[in-house]
Design an enzyme around this catalytic site. Structure first.
Site, PDB file in Angstrom:
ATOM      1  N   ASP A  11      27.925  64.898  10.498  1.00 41.00           N
ATOM      2  CA  ASP A  11      27.397  64.781  11.857  1.00 41.00           C
ATOM      3  C   ASP A  11      26.360  63.654  11.882  1.00 41.00           C
ATOM      4  O   ASP A  11      25.534  63.535  10.995  1.00 41.00           O
ATOM      5  CB  ASP A  11      26.765  66.110  12.297  1.00 41.00           C
ATOM      6  CG  ASP A  11      26.516  66.159  13.788  1.00 41.00           C
ATOM      7  OD1 ASP A  11      27.196  66.953  14.470  1.00 41.00           O
ATOM      8  OD2 ASP A  11      25.655  65.403  14.292  1.00 41.00           O
ATOM      9  N   ILE A  12      26.430  62.836  12.937  1.00 46.60           N
ATOM     10  CA  ILE A  12      25.550  61.661  13.024  1.00 46.60           C
ATOM     11  C   ILE A  12      24.096  62.068  13.275  1.00 46.60           C
ATOM     12  O   ILE A  12      23.181  61.292  13.004  1.00 46.60           O
ATOM     13  CB  ILE A  12      26.067  60.712  14.135  1.00 46.60           C
ATOM     14  CG1 ILE A  12      25.621  59.281  13.904  1.00 46.60           C
ATOM     15  CG2 ILE A  12      25.676  61.195  15.524  1.00 46.60           C
ATOM     16  CD1 ILE A  12      26.366  58.266  14.748  1.00 46.60           C
ATOM     17  N   ASN A  33      31.319  75.144  19.533  1.00 47.11           N
ATOM     18  CA  ASN A  33      30.852  75.163  20.920  1.00 47.11           C
ATOM     19  C   ASN A  33      32.055  74.949  21.834  1.00 47.11           C
ATOM     20  O   ASN A  33      32.897  74.083  21.565  1.00 47.11           O
ATOM     21  CB  ASN A  33      29.824  74.054  21.157  1.00 47.11           C
ATOM     22  CG  ASN A  33      28.545  74.269  20.353  1.00 47.11           C
ATOM     23  OD1 ASN A  33      28.103  75.403  20.188  1.00 47.11           O
ATOM     24  ND2 ASN A  33      27.977  73.194  19.843  1.00 47.11           N
ATOM     25  N   HIS A  39      36.103  70.882  17.277  1.00 45.10           N
ATOM     26  CA  HIS A  39      35.463  70.651  15.978  1.00 45.10           C
ATOM     27  C   HIS A  39      34.700  71.889  15.544  1.00 45.10           C
ATOM     28  O   HIS A  39      34.139  72.607  16.362  1.00 45.10           O
ATOM     29  CB  HIS A  39      34.531  69.430  16.012  1.00 45.10           C
ATOM     30  CG  HIS A  39      33.539  69.441  17.133  1.00 45.10           C
ATOM     31  ND1 HIS A  39      33.888  69.092  18.419  1.00 45.10           N
ATOM     32  CD2 HIS A  39      32.224  69.766  17.169  1.00 45.10           C
ATOM     33  CE1 HIS A  39      32.826  69.196  19.194  1.00 45.10           C
ATOM     34  NE2 HIS A  39      31.801  69.609  18.470  1.00 45.10           N
ATOM     35  N   HIS A  54      31.484  72.981  13.396  1.00 41.73           N
ATOM     36  CA  HIS A  54      30.253  72.570  12.720  1.00 41.73           C
ATOM     37  C   HIS A  54      30.102  73.426  11.462  1.00 41.73           C
ATOM     38  O   HIS A  54      30.230  74.658  11.525  1.00 41.73           O
ATOM     39  CB  HIS A  54      29.022  72.831  13.592  1.00 41.73           C
ATOM     40  CG  HIS A  54      28.940  72.032  14.856  1.00 41.73           C
ATOM     41  ND1 HIS A  54      28.146  70.920  14.980  1.00 41.73           N
ATOM     42  CD2 HIS A  54      29.550  72.200  16.058  1.00 41.73           C
ATOM     43  CE1 HIS A  54      28.263  70.444  16.219  1.00 41.73           C
ATOM     44  NE2 HIS A  54      29.103  71.197  16.896  1.00 41.73           N
TER      45      HIS A  54
END
Ligand code: AMP
Ligand code: ZN
Length: 111
Positions: free
Chosen positions: A30-31, A86, A99, A101
């Site tokens: 994750d950025i 989410n 996606h 997490h």
């Protein structure tokens, strides 16, 4: 180029720190990490969210979930890890390409 950011990463058109990939998924950092380890697992095919899933995707989604413990182990998360998906704006989803997490490490908040 697709207007979906994560399709861009899957296609190699958008740079990302990819830690694992195979014929079904791409996994990258994750950025804006919320924990020491914060990975995103995305399917290669574009599915906007959990709302898009049909029975034909059961194997893919099962595979994505099963992959998480392997990724966590490879990231050194022996004590455990957190997975979050989410869904929809009300669920905090910002990128509309499904996606998972994967979060872990010290300072993981409790909730
Ligand atoms: P969500 O709120 O579940 O849609 O999560 C989207 C996640 O994507 C956020 O945690 C962002 O930090 C992350 N993100 C956004 N752009 C990028 C990118 N270019 N590379 C990696 N992660 C990203
Ligand atoms: Zn996409």
């Amino acid at each position: 180029m697709s207007d979906c950011l994560f399709c861009g990463i899957v296609a190699g058109e958008v740079p990302a720190e990819v830690v694992y990939e195979d014929g079904q998924v791409v996994v990258f950092k994750d950025i804006n990490p919320k924990a020491r380890v914060h990975l995103l697992t995305v399917p290669r095919i574009h599915l906007a969210s959990l709302e898009d899933l049909e029975s034909q995707h059961d194997e893919l989604v099962g595979y994505m979930i099963r992959l998480q413990s392997r990724l966590a182990r490879e990231q050194g998360l022996e004590q455990g890890f957190r997975t979050i998906i989410n869904t929809g704006r009300g669920g905090g989803q910002v990128i509309f390409h499904l996606h998972i997490h994967l979060l872990g490490g010290p300072k993981l908040s409790t909730f």
